[in-house]
Design a protein around this motif. Sequence first.
Motif, PDB file in Angstrom:
ATOM      1  N   LYS A 158       0.815  -1.220   0.000  1.00 51.07           N
ATOM      2  CA  LYS A 158       0.000   0.000   0.000  1.00 51.07           C
ATOM      3  C   LYS A 158       0.849   1.270   0.000  1.00 51.07           C
ATOM      4  CE  LYS A 158      -4.213  -1.699   0.145  1.00 51.07           C
ATOM      5  NZ  LYS A 158      -5.213  -1.348  -0.880  1.00 51.07           N
ATOM      6  N   LEU A 159       1.896   1.281   0.819  1.00 49.70           N
ATOM      7  CA  LEU A 159       2.749   2.478   0.883  1.00 49.70           C
ATOM      8  C   LEU A 159       3.774   2.366  -0.230  1.00 49.70           C
ATOM      9  CD1 LEU A 159       3.314   2.751   4.741  1.00 49.70           C
ATOM     10  CD2 LEU A 159       1.438   3.633   3.372  1.00 49.70           C
ATOM     11  N   LYS A 160       3.431   2.895  -1.365  1.00 50.77           N
ATOM     12  CA  LYS A 160       4.208   2.640  -2.589  1.00 50.77           C
ATOM     13  C   LYS A 160       5.603   3.253  -2.507  1.00 50.77           C
ATOM     14  CE  LYS A 160       0.064   2.461  -5.439  1.00 50.77           C
ATOM     15  NZ  LYS A 160       0.019   0.999  -5.340  1.00 50.77           N
ATOM     16  N   HIS A 161       6.503   2.563  -3.178  1.00 51.41           N
ATOM     17  CA  HIS A 161       7.892   3.018  -3.327  1.00 51.41           C
ATOM     18  C   HIS A 161       8.637   3.063  -1.999  1.00 51.41           C
ATOM     19  CE1 HIS A 161       6.479   3.982  -7.259  1.00 51.41           C
ATOM     20  NE2 HIS A 161       5.696   4.957  -6.834  1.00 51.41           N
ATOM     21  N   LYS A 162       8.109   2.373  -0.978  1.00 49.12           N
ATOM     22  CA  LYS A 162       8.817   2.318   0.303  1.00 49.12           C
ATOM     23  C   LYS A 162       9.450   0.938   0.463  1.00 49.12           C
ATOM     24  CE  LYS A 162       6.908   6.335   1.201  1.00 49.12           C
ATOM     25  NZ  LYS A 162       6.037   6.430   0.014  1.00 49.12           N
ATOM     26  N   LYS A 163      10.699   0.912   0.843  1.00 49.38           N
ATOM     27  CA  LYS A 163      11.377  -0.363   1.034  1.00 49.38           C
ATOM     28  C   LYS A 163      10.923  -0.990   2.361  1.00 49.38           C
ATOM     29  CE  LYS A 163      15.909  -0.654   0.440  1.00 49.38           C
ATOM     30  NZ  LYS A 163      17.352  -0.551   0.779  1.00 49.38           N
ATOM     31  N   LEU A 164      10.739  -2.316   2.333  1.00 43.29           N
ATOM     32  CA  LEU A 164      10.448  -3.059   3.554  1.00 43.29           C
ATOM     33  C   LEU A 164      11.726  -3.775   3.976  1.00 43.29           C
ATOM     34  CD1 LEU A 164       8.729  -4.427   5.738  1.00 43.29           C
ATOM     35  CD2 LEU A 164       8.025  -6.119   4.008  1.00 43.29           C
ATOM     36  N   ILE A 165      12.174  -3.457   5.181  1.00 45.94           N
ATOM     37  CA  ILE A 165      13.360  -4.121   5.730  1.00 45.94           C
ATOM     38  C   ILE A 165      12.908  -5.085   6.820  1.00 45.94           C
ATOM     39  CG2 ILE A 165      15.533  -3.814   6.957  1.00 45.94           C
ATOM     40  CD1 ILE A 165      15.690  -1.008   5.718  1.00 45.94           C
ATOM     41  N   ILE A 166      13.228  -6.354   6.646  1.00 47.34           N
ATOM     42  CA  ILE A 166      12.917  -7.366   7.669  1.00 47.34           C
ATOM     43  C   ILE A 166      14.241  -7.800   8.285  1.00 47.34           C
ATOM     44  CG2 ILE A 166      11.892  -9.619   8.126  1.00 47.34           C
ATOM     45  CD1 ILE A 166      10.188  -9.213   5.592  1.00 47.34           C
ATOM     46  N   LYS A 167      14.389  -7.514   9.542  1.00 48.90           N
ATOM     47  CA  LYS A 167      15.624  -7.865  10.244  1.00 48.90           C
ATOM     48  C   LYS A 167      15.359  -9.088  11.127  1.00 48.90           C
ATOM     49  CE  LYS A 167      19.886  -6.803  11.643  1.00 48.90           C
ATOM     50  NZ  LYS A 167      20.188  -5.440  12.081  1.00 48.90           N
ATOM     51  N   ILE A 168      16.242 -10.051  11.054  1.00 53.84           N
ATOM     52  CA  ILE A 168      16.055 -11.296  11.802  1.00 53.84           C
ATOM     53  C   ILE A 168      17.180 -11.460  12.809  1.00 53.84           C
ATOM     54  CG2 ILE A 168      15.963 -13.810  11.609  1.00 53.84           C
ATOM     55  CD1 ILE A 168      14.902 -13.332   8.731  1.00 53.84           C
ATOM     56  N   LYS A 176      10.535 -17.180   0.700  1.00 58.69           N
ATOM     57  CA  LYS A 176       9.750 -16.767  -0.464  1.00 58.69           C
ATOM     58  C   LYS A 176       9.863 -15.264  -0.732  1.00 58.69           C
ATOM     59  CE  LYS A 176       6.276 -20.322   0.596  1.00 58.69           C
ATOM     60  NZ  LYS A 176       4.887 -20.553   1.049  1.00 58.69           N
ATOM     61  N   LEU A 177      10.277 -14.519   0.280  1.00 61.42           N
ATOM     62  CA  LEU A 177      10.283 -13.060   0.138  1.00 61.42           C
ATOM     63  C   LEU A 177      11.511 -12.530  -0.565  1.00 61.42           C
ATOM     64  CD1 LEU A 177       8.949 -12.059   3.665  1.00 61.42           C
ATOM     65  CD2 LEU A 177       7.675 -12.371   1.551  1.00 61.42           C
ATOM     66  N   HIS A 178      12.538 -13.370  -0.680  1.00 57.48           N
ATOM     67  CA  HIS A 178      13.778 -12.893  -1.295  1.00 57.48           C
ATOM     68  C   HIS A 178      13.578 -12.458  -2.740  1.00 57.48           C
ATOM     69  CE1 HIS A 178      16.738 -13.599   1.851  1.00 57.48           C
ATOM     70  NE2 HIS A 178      16.070 -14.696   2.169  1.00 57.48           N
ATOM     71  N   LYS A 179      12.573 -13.031  -3.401  1.00 61.96           N
ATOM     72  CA  LYS A 179      12.393 -12.746  -4.829  1.00 61.96           C
ATOM     73  C   LYS A 179      11.690 -11.407  -5.075  1.00 61.96           C
ATOM     74  CE  LYS A 179       8.028 -15.288  -5.063  1.00 61.96           C
ATOM     75  NZ  LYS A 179       7.320 -16.455  -5.629  1.00 61.96           N
ATOM     76  N   PHE A 180      11.119 -10.794  -4.018  1.00 61.53           N
ATOM     77  CA  PHE A 180      10.375  -9.548  -4.218  1.00 61.53           C
ATOM     78  C   PHE A 180      11.313  -8.345  -4.260  1.00 61.53           C
ATOM     79  CE2 PHE A 180       7.084 -12.295  -2.411  1.00 61.53           C
ATOM     80  CZ  PHE A 180       6.056 -12.081  -3.327  1.00 61.53           C
ATOM     81  N   GLU A 181      10.979  -7.443  -5.166  1.00 65.46           N
ATOM     82  CA  GLU A 181      11.750  -6.210  -5.247  1.00 65.46           C
ATOM     83  C   GLU A 181      11.435  -5.329  -4.048  1.00 65.46           C
ATOM     84  OE1 GLU A 181      11.338  -3.978  -8.774  1.00 65.46           O
ATOM     85  OE2 GLU A 181      11.800  -5.655 -10.101  1.00 65.46           O
ATOM     86  N   ASN A 182      12.403  -4.564  -3.667  1.00 64.84           N
ATOM     87  CA  ASN A 182      12.216  -3.587  -2.600  1.00 64.84           C
ATOM     88  C   ASN A 182      11.918  -4.208  -1.241  1.00 64.84           C
ATOM     89  OD1 ASN A 182      12.731  -0.927  -2.433  1.00 64.84           O
ATOM     90  ND2 ASN A 182      10.669  -0.226  -2.900  1.00 64.84           N
ATOM     91  N   ILE A 183      12.219  -5.477  -1.085  1.00 62.13           N
ATOM     92  CA  ILE A 183      12.164  -6.107   0.241  1.00 62.13           C
ATOM     93  C   ILE A 183      13.574  -6.583   0.563  1.00 62.13           C
ATOM     94  CG2 ILE A 183      11.310  -8.022   1.635  1.00 62.13           C
ATOM     95  CD1 ILE A 183       8.739  -7.959   0.081  1.00 62.13           C
ATOM     96  N   GLN A 184      14.080  -6.125   1.681  1.00 68.52           N
ATOM     97  CA  GLN A 184      15.438  -6.479   2.082  1.00 68.52           C
ATOM     98  C   GLN A 184      15.375  -7.299   3.363  1.00 68.52           C
ATOM     99  OE1 GLN A 184      17.955  -3.093   2.813  1.00 68.52           O
ATOM    100  NE2 GLN A 184      19.822  -4.289   2.791  1.00 68.52           N
TER     101      GLN A 184
END
Length: 469
Positions: free
Chosen positions: A256-266, A277-285
């Motif tokens: 929804k929040l376009k052009h914003k990167k999603l950073i998932i820290k583990i 499965k999320l590695h293939k998405f653009e703009n998700i780190q």
Amino acid sequence: MNKILIFAGCKESKLLIKKIVDNYLNLAEFHILYEKDEIKNCFEEKENIFFYKINFYAYEAFKHILKKDFNKIVIFVKNKNVASYLLKRVKFYKTPILFVKFWMDFEINSENYIEIIDVPEIVTNKIIDFLPNVPLFARDVGLGVGEILEVEIPPHSPFAYKQIAIFDRYNVKVAALYRNNELKNFKKTSIILPNDKLILVGEPETLKQLFNQIKKNIGAFPQPYGQNIYLLLDMKNIKKNEISKLLKAALFLHRKLKHKKLIIKIINPSLYTQLNKLHKFENIQILTDYINQNYEKVLKEDNNKLNIGLFITNNELFFKYKKTFFELKKPILKIGNESIKKCEALGVILNEKYIIKIAPTIFDLSYQLDKKIKFFDIDPETSHKEIIEYLRNLAKNFNFKNIEFITSKENPIKFINNEKNICLIDALIKVPRFKIFQYLLPKIEESYVLLSKFNQFLIPIKDENENNN
């Protein structure tokens, strides 16, 4: 008469001396210490200005000059070692010192009688100010904390063709109006024209929000807080079903929040196939930390280095680390029991103290999430007539039609808890109290503490009492 001592140790200091000679010799007695003849050769001896050729390292030779009871000392020397030596020597006299710092790798201990002109910092700020759509806050005037803003009115701005008095509702003063590069006289009833430049004075956070309104940067959230959406997953200490809910909320916002990167820290990583499965998405780190295991510490460190504009967490983690989340000073999405995908409207409890400060964020979220806004007027002790009028006008400015005002005299918590599929937006003003205190001494601004079944956006703002301290 005031006495000023200047160590002139660079070519640039000649310009300073020239301006003093041309304009300010009647204001003080100036004593210029220099090493190279090129500094002195441009000037003749005059009343109120005295030149001394010295070796800057020859302290014994010039220390008698320092005993002339100067009001201020200026160190304008470009050789770092020499400047450092002079500062060390003159600090002893406790006279107010202005030190020109040309170097990034030069630390000066904070002393209340030493003022620093940081040349790299000033040059960088000037370049930043030149960039488009960057708020121009005064740094060297007033308090220098962002209480003075220069803004140009774009032709499409909702503030164009409005009266100057429109800023009264934000408790912001218009200090100057420039039109066609001329300073203009104006009244409250003067009309703002496209391309006018205004100097605004007000509370820093209000000015930041106002800047977005003037530029109509709708769709910019989580700016101005930061650019990226951030989710921290402690795979060892968060239950799998909660991880799944947090991930779903994060992915929903990312869409929804376009052009914003999603950073998932583990941290404390373990096998979890959904993440792969999320590695293939653009703009998700996806970042994995195998060393740091402390949730609180990682939050603080990443807040400083990842340009985060929105944190995502759940009720358990938010209240466990509530002081840390408050100190991050960034918006938070705290997920509740309902699925954020089923959210049908954004709910906002009217609070006249804080609503103006978060109103642009409310409309921005409504726009980006494509949800209507329900404003709940449920504080029986306060009339919200003016604030409702303000919100209606703001909605007109943004061309928002899908807003609703709901009034009730029922118990606010009970009334809102009967709602379904809403996502609350509230101001985060201070570290939240324990629920028991909200039950015993309820405060409207902390109602969200008892409404944790809903997903909640918490927007940080300064407490007014904090401002007064």
